[in-house]
Design a protein around this motif. Sequence first.
Motif, PDB file in Angstrom:
ATOM      1  N   UNK A 264       0.852  -1.184   0.000  1.00  0.00           N
ATOM      2  CA  UNK A 264       0.000   0.000   0.000  1.00  0.00           C
ATOM      3  C   UNK A 264       0.886   1.232   0.000  1.00  0.00           C
ATOM      4  N   UNK A 265       0.948   1.903  -1.142  1.00  0.00           N
ATOM      5  CA  UNK A 265       1.787   3.094  -1.268  1.00  0.00           C
ATOM      6  C   UNK A 265       1.168   4.294  -0.563  1.00  0.00           C
ATOM      7  N   UNK A 266      -0.163   4.281  -0.399  1.00  0.00           N
ATOM      8  CA  UNK A 266      -0.878   5.400   0.220  1.00  0.00           C
ATOM      9  C   UNK A 266      -1.570   4.887   1.479  1.00  0.00           C
ATOM     10  N   UNK A 267      -1.429   5.582   2.601  1.00  0.00           N
ATOM     11  CA  UNK A 267      -2.070   5.111   3.835  1.00  0.00           C
ATOM     12  C   UNK A 267      -3.576   5.300   3.800  1.00  0.00           C
ATOM     13  N   UNK A 268      -4.284   4.533   4.585  1.00  0.00           N
ATOM     14  CA  UNK A 268      -5.718   4.708   4.716  1.00  0.00           C
ATOM     15  C   UNK A 268      -5.997   6.056   5.362  1.00  0.00           C
ATOM     16  N   UNK A 269      -7.019   6.732   4.886  1.00  0.00           N
ATOM     17  CA  UNK A 269      -7.363   8.047   5.415  1.00  0.00           C
ATOM     18  C   UNK A 269      -7.625   7.968   6.917  1.00  0.00           C
ATOM     19  N   UNK A 270      -7.020   8.910   7.637  1.00  0.00           N
ATOM     20  CA  UNK A 270      -7.228   8.953   9.079  1.00  0.00           C
ATOM     21  C   UNK A 270      -6.203   8.187   9.883  1.00  0.00           C
TER      22      UNK A 270
ATOM     23  N   UNK B 172       3.004  -0.040   3.745  1.00  0.00           N
ATOM     24  CA  UNK B 172       3.036  -1.497   3.574  1.00  0.00           C
ATOM     25  C   UNK B 172       3.859  -1.833   2.334  1.00  0.00           C
ATOM     26  N   UNK B 173       4.929  -2.626   2.464  1.00  0.00           N
ATOM     27  CA  UNK B 173       5.756  -2.966   1.302  1.00  0.00           C
ATOM     28  C   UNK B 173       5.105  -4.041   0.437  1.00  0.00           C
ATOM     29  N   UNK B 174       5.635  -4.220  -0.765  1.00  0.00           N
ATOM     30  CA  UNK B 174       5.178  -5.315  -1.629  1.00  0.00           C
ATOM     31  C   UNK B 174       5.852  -6.603  -1.185  1.00  0.00           C
ATOM     32  N   UNK B 175       5.072  -7.710  -1.172  1.00  0.00           N
ATOM     33  CA  UNK B 175       5.619  -8.984  -0.721  1.00  0.00           C
ATOM     34  C   UNK B 175       5.639 -10.049  -1.808  1.00  0.00           C
ATOM     35  N   UNK B 176       4.798  -9.920  -2.826  1.00  0.00           N
ATOM     36  CA  UNK B 176       4.752 -10.933  -3.874  1.00  0.00           C
ATOM     37  C   UNK B 176       5.884 -10.742  -4.879  1.00  0.00           C
ATOM     38  N   UNK B 177       6.472 -11.840  -5.322  1.00  0.00           N
ATOM     39  CA  UNK B 177       7.524 -11.760  -6.334  1.00  0.00           C
ATOM     40  C   UNK B 177       6.989 -11.198  -7.643  1.00  0.00           C
ATOM     41  N   UNK B 178       5.671 -11.238  -7.832  1.00  0.00           N
ATOM     42  CA  UNK B 178       5.067 -10.653  -9.030  1.00  0.00           C
ATOM     43  C   UNK B 178       5.167  -9.132  -9.034  1.00  0.00           C
ATOM     44  N   UNK B 179       5.412  -8.555  -7.865  1.00  0.00           N
ATOM     45  CA  UNK B 179       5.524  -7.100  -7.749  1.00  0.00           C
ATOM     46  C   UNK B 179       6.892  -6.695  -7.197  1.00  0.00           C
ATOM     47  N   UNK B 180       7.857  -7.589  -7.309  1.00  0.00           N
ATOM     48  CA  UNK B 180       9.206  -7.289  -6.860  1.00  0.00           C
ATOM     49  C   UNK B 180       9.493  -7.672  -5.427  1.00  0.00           C
ATOM     50  N   UNK B 181       8.570  -8.386  -4.776  1.00  0.00           N
ATOM     51  CA  UNK B 181       8.768  -8.807  -3.395  1.00  0.00           C
ATOM     52  C   UNK B 181       9.436 -10.162  -3.304  1.00  0.00           C
TER      53      UNK B 181
END
Length: 276
Positions: A102-108, A115-124
């Motif tokens: 999650x590049x952007x935090x939840x409002x509030x 939150x970092x990327x964890x899947x190898x499909x997204x570089x994790x």
Amino acid sequence: MKYYIVGGTLAFIGAVALLIVMTAMEPARMESFTRSYESRQIEHGALIFESSCLPCHGPQGGGTPLGPPLNRADLFNGEYLTAIGWSGTLDDFLRSTISAGRAVPTEGTNFPQRMPTWSENFGGPFRPDQIENVVAYVMNWGERASAGAEPTEITGDVMMGSDIFIELPEGEAEVGESLAAGELGCAACHILSTVGPPWEATGGLPGMAIRGDIRIQQDNYGGNATSGDEYLIEAVVETNAHVVEGFQPDIMPTNFSERITLQDMAHLLAYIKTFE
């Protein structure tokens, strides 16, 4: 010839009967296999969560100052997903969030890290099956969370409150270490990361056991402590009384005075004072 016919007929009837029995048993066999497979998924997911997710989301998903709790009713009853506009299933939400981060935090929210990327499909670092294991582990909390049970409450007969001058009972450093790494979540910010002032000696400064005495002598100290121990207690129960230069107010939870018992404060203080 007659015996061959009879024998063949009996063999055929036996094969048909065996097939019928096996077919009747198949649903139970598949159900047993599915339960076994799901149990292994949860076990593998627990190991991954323990090593990679716990520092931010806490033991049993109870949350820390670095990340939100996952073991909570509004996540499993749909309230949270509705609030953020997610129209898919909870499985899909968890899978997507864990995989891509999650590049952007939840409002509030005011968590200091994304939150970092964890899947190898997204570089994790994780394979798709490992992602599924973590999803299964988190989903395993659903029934308990939806029933309103809170993960690992911090309770006690006498709560600490905000009086930093109160006399504490004897504390045990080993118990304090367990609290810092578990229910209280202190280690996430002060030992495993630099979100909060490190407890260990660093940057030419001594460890937190000695640093408290130094802090209260500094001109910019804005708290009320008159000793190193009082400073350490104040840092826990009156978190914004003095904000160390280079750090922001309100990053540390401000409700520890209501969450931590007098005895647990003594344990935690004993542990912090091992960092010289």
